[in-house]
Design an enzyme around this catalytic site. Sequence first.
Site, PDB file in Angstrom:
ATOM      1  N   LYS A 190      43.107  25.266 -32.821  1.00 30.10           N
ATOM      2  CA  LYS A 190      43.435  26.675 -32.612  1.00 30.10           C
ATOM      3  C   LYS A 190      42.882  27.174 -31.280  1.00 30.10           C
ATOM      4  O   LYS A 190      43.503  28.014 -30.616  1.00 30.10           O
ATOM      5  CB  LYS A 190      42.915  27.515 -33.777  1.00 30.10           C
ATOM      6  CG  LYS A 190      43.659  27.256 -35.089  1.00 30.10           C
ATOM      7  CD  LYS A 190      45.157  27.484 -34.950  1.00 30.10           C
ATOM      8  CE  LYS A 190      45.904  27.306 -36.251  1.00 30.10           C
ATOM      9  NZ  LYS A 190      47.359  27.525 -36.109  1.00 30.10           N
ATOM     10  N   TYR A 217      40.538  21.530 -37.059  1.00 31.73           N
ATOM     11  CA  TYR A 217      41.384  22.719 -37.164  1.00 31.73           C
ATOM     12  C   TYR A 217      40.965  23.756 -36.127  1.00 31.73           C
ATOM     13  O   TYR A 217      41.803  24.293 -35.391  1.00 31.73           O
ATOM     14  CB  TYR A 217      41.285  23.301 -38.567  1.00 31.73           C
ATOM     15  CG  TYR A 217      42.042  24.595 -38.755  1.00 31.73           C
ATOM     16  CD1 TYR A 217      43.423  24.597 -38.860  1.00 31.73           C
ATOM     17  CD2 TYR A 217      41.370  25.817 -38.842  1.00 31.73           C
ATOM     18  CE1 TYR A 217      44.128  25.782 -39.037  1.00 31.73           C
ATOM     19  CE2 TYR A 217      42.058  27.007 -39.019  1.00 31.73           C
ATOM     20  CZ  TYR A 217      43.432  26.980 -39.114  1.00 31.73           C
ATOM     21  OH  TYR A 217      44.121  28.160 -39.283  1.00 31.73           O
TER      22      TYR A 217
END
Length: 253
Positions: free
Chosen positions: A162, A158
């Site tokens: 990002k 994750y």
Amino acid sequence: MATTNKVYFIAGGNRGIGLSLVKELSSREGTTVFASARKPEAATELQEWSKSHPNVKTVELDVTSQQSANEAAQSVAKAVDGIDVLWLNSGICQSYYTVMEAPEEVWNAHYQTNVLGPIHVFKAFYPLLTKKKTRQVIFTSSECGSMGDFRATGFSAYGQSKAAINFTMKELSVELADEHFTFISIHPGVVKTDMNADAIKKFTETSPEMLTYLKKVTIIPEESVSSMLKVVDNLKPENNGSFYRYDGTIIPF
């Protein structure tokens, strides 16, 4: 169809932060809000809201598919002559692993949705954005993707996704600077959504310290959205390429 309304497209407007954005924006005078969902018929709360708010239009969109993004843009183009603000909010957070533990399919899923997804949607909607002077593109990002304020969180895939989308935002802010776009990434905070509920459940089992931190800083979607909109409503050309927290403070890349 020509419209004097300010037109928003919210990718991932069917739940959580995205749905709160749809509700807040569509409650304003003079707005038209398009909200995407992978399966609009299953987005019951969004569908109910749109029934009482005729300025809300639901659009089918699978961000992992460029063809789906193109079809969504074609659908919107039949209803309006352009869009002012593209908010790239679709994303997943299903990576509660260290780098050594994360399976390959987890890395791939996060890259497909959180990185290629926004790219697919922006490329599809670019022509509609150029029809208006506003030309604002908002990437929902996360502090987990910051290198300048790095914290080991256990969100491996994750966080990487990002960081990658922040790079993409920054690159676009340079590539299209002469076309008067304003691109930003924004961290919505740790928001009480179904997605974050999964994280809290996981850290209950694996990291009491992280669980304590998450519970301390968690805010409700309405607080996140009202704060983020203060940032977006006041964007100026010189803010192009910036990375914000929901409260308007700057996050280092």
